[in-house]
Design a protein around this motif. Structure first.
Motif: not given
Length: 121
Positions: A15-22, A66-71, A79-84
């Motif tokens: 249920g928590e979130s993380l944000r990945l960066s590259c 649930r996830f969203a990619i952005s740049r 980036y990858l925003q990962m929710n839920s």
């Protein structure tokens, strides 16, 4: 030489979130493609999300909504925003970029080192 450096993985509860960066660095003329993949133990690497050639986004069914990619093109970063997050999202996440090299104008595929995402129930 082009390098992709990932950050942002970790251990979270369901249920928590993380944000990945590259972030990409090196002698690049341009970045032609960006995407995120993941590989769980005993499974093949699979696409999570990516930008298509026309700039739109493509998501695997299991992350839609649930996830969203952005740049950030100025920072050569995806980036990858990962929710839920769910326990089944547990995997090593890899970024991938198709890069047009500055010196040769050859397009090559590069991968990040991978970052572990663990979701506990």
């Amino acid at each position: 030489q082009v390098q992709l450096v990932e950050s942002g993985g970790g251990l979270v509860q369901a249920g928590e979130s993380l944000r990945l960066s590259c972030a990409a660095s090196g002698r690049m003329f341009s970045i032609r493609s960006m995407g995120w993949y993941r590989q769980a133990p005993g499974k093949q690497r699979e696409l999570v999300a990516a930008f298509t050639s026309d700039g739109n986004t493509n998501y695997a069914d299991f992350v839609k909504g649930r996830f969203a990619i952005s740049r950030d093109n100025a920072k050569n970063t995806v980036y990858l925003q990962m929710n839920s997050l769910k326990p089944e999202d547990t995997a090593v996440y890899y970024c991938n970029m198709g890069v047009l090299l500055l010196t040769t104008l050859q397009q090559l595929d590069y991968w990040g080192q991978g970052t572990q995402v663990t979701v506990s129930s």
